[in-house]
Design an enzyme around this catalytic site. Structure first.
Site, PDB file in Angstrom:
ATOM      1  N   ALA A 280       0.833  -1.202   0.000  1.00 12.20           N
ATOM      2  CA  ALA A 280       0.000   0.000   0.000  1.00 12.20           C
ATOM      3  C   ALA A 280       0.871   1.257   0.000  1.00 12.20           C
ATOM      4  CB  ALA A 280      -0.937  -0.005   1.207  1.00 12.20           C
ATOM      5  N   ASP A 281       1.943   1.233   0.781  1.00 11.18           N
ATOM      6  CA  ASP A 281       2.885   2.350   0.775  1.00 11.18           C
ATOM      7  C   ASP A 281       3.482   2.544  -0.616  1.00 11.18           C
ATOM      8  OD1 ASP A 281       2.714   3.156   3.432  1.00 11.18           O
ATOM      9  OD2 ASP A 281       4.283   1.795   4.102  1.00 11.18           O
ATOM     10  N   MET A 282       3.955   1.450  -1.206  1.00 14.92           N
ATOM     11  CA  MET A 282       4.618   1.528  -2.501  1.00 14.92           C
ATOM     12  C   MET A 282       3.648   1.938  -3.598  1.00 14.92           C
ATOM     13  SD  MET A 282       7.658   0.769  -1.560  1.00 14.92           S
ATOM     14  CE  MET A 282       8.673   0.336  -2.976  1.00 14.92           C
TER      15      MET A 282
ATOM     16  N   GLY B 120       3.152   5.652  -3.394  1.00 18.31           N
ATOM     17  CA  GLY B 120       4.291   6.387  -3.921  1.00 18.31           C
ATOM     18  C   GLY B 120       4.321   6.381  -5.439  1.00 18.31           C
TER      19      GLY B 120
END
Length: 360
Positions: free
Chosen positions: A165-167, A170
């Site tokens: 989810a972070d990636m 980004g």
């Protein structure tokens, strides 16, 4: 000169999604000024430390400048306004409402710099019932359905090895910012983009959750072709307690392997629905792979047209010859850095750069 030379970015984000976004811009020539609280980005303190800096921090913040500002003070806010006066891009990763309280929401910034491309990164977006719900990657994966299929044989979900989810946030943020910069060339005006980790992650389920997307049932790992229900898209334990994978369900791969194993009678099972219909084939492969060590299987598969790979740990993965050949892990100045994933033929060869120390 990189593709983004001349683009000035003010980065108020911390931890992972925003810093990854702005590092990719810095890698390609953008001037990135990382504005941190007086205590610094918490990632600076994350172990392990190499050559005086966190490996995590260096590999997400190289090539930037760093400035400590207290945005609750008049002096800090005035300095930020000075930085934003001629900025092309602003990235922030605070919880919704924080920037407005500080006086730096999009409307306020765009009123002074209408060409600014302003990107907010949060877990669930700036508006709606979930906007203020606190969450990092794991919680977003849980709420988006992905954790339900990140499970072991007992059906128990396990913590994912990748902060997807972070990636995803980004990467979506980078794409949106670049699109807005292209649009600005036509309109002369910047824009605002609201990047939510949840929204960025959700499209990644299209290949596994088709039935649920159309209103039906959710996928389960044991019956889904890409999650462990297919014999030729699965993980197998070897005689030495390590693992290998078959990573291609195409019939040509099944035929190649089963011919080599003298079990073409099982070939029809490879074309059946994932799950129980393929169980006999999965069981045969499980028993077969348990007869040799991982490295013995690597040698055995060397001359066979099968989508096969050993399961490597990170030490083994980073030590592979082709990683060195492609220059994907670079040592410079006593520190190791992972090279950018995309490079342009017209650019000079990428050289690692330092991550900034925090300055007043």
């Amino acid at each position: 000169m990189g593709k983004l030379s001349g683009i000035k970015v003010i980065d108020l984000s911390l931890f992972l999604p925003g810093p990854m976004l702005t590092m990719m811009m810095a890698d390609h020539g953008a001037e990135v000024i990382k504005v941190e609280p007086p205590t610094g980005d918490p990632a600076r303190a994350m172990e392990p430390v190499e050559a005086g800096q966190s490996v995590w921090f260096r590999n997400l913040n190289r090539g930037k400048q760093a400035l400590a500002l207290d945005l609750k003070s008049d002096e800090g806010r005035e300095r930020l306004w000075q930085l934003l006066a001629d900025a092309d891009v602003m990235i922030e990763g605070f919880r919704p409402g924080v920037m407005k309280r500080l006086g730096f929401d999009y409307d306020a910034v765009a009123a002074k710099n209408p060409r600014i491309v302003y990107c907010s990164v949060s877990a669930f977006g700036q508006e709606g019932e979930m906007a203020h719900h606190p969450a990092h990657d794991l919680a977003v994966q849980a709420l988006s359905g992905f954790l339900s299929v990140n499970d072991g044989p007992d059906g128990m979900p396990v913590v994912p090895g990748v902060p997807s989810a972070d990636m995803a946030a980004g990467l979506n943020g980078l794409s949106a910012v670049l699109m807005a910069l292209i649009g600005r060339e036509k309109s002369g005006k910047g824009d605002y983009v609201d990047i939510a980790m949840f929204d960025a992650m959700l499209p990644w389920c299209a290949h596994i959750a088709g039935e649920a997307i159309q209103g039906g049932n959710s996928p389960t790992s044991r019956t889904q072709r890409s999650l462990g229900g297919a014999a030729f898209y699965n993980v197998y334990r070897t005689a030495d307690g390590l693992h290998v994978v078959l990573g291609g369900r195409e019939v040509k791969f099944a035929k190649s392997l089963l011919t080599a194993l003298d079990r073409t009678d099982l070939l029809p099972l490879a074309e059946m629905d994932a799950g129980e219909m393929q169980q006999a084939l999965t069981d045969f492969l499980r028993e077969t792979f348990a007869t040799k060590s991982r490295d013995q299987w690597v040698a055995w598969f060397a001359d066979k047209d099968v989508a096969f790979s050993p399961v490597l740990d990170f030490r083994e993965a980073l030590d592979q010859d082709f990683v060195r050949e492609k220059g994907l892990l670079v040592e410079a100045g006593g520190s190791h850095q992972i090279a950018p994933a995309f490079r342009f033929r017209s650019d000079e060869k990428w050289q690692p750069s330092d991550a900034p120390e925090l300055s007043e």
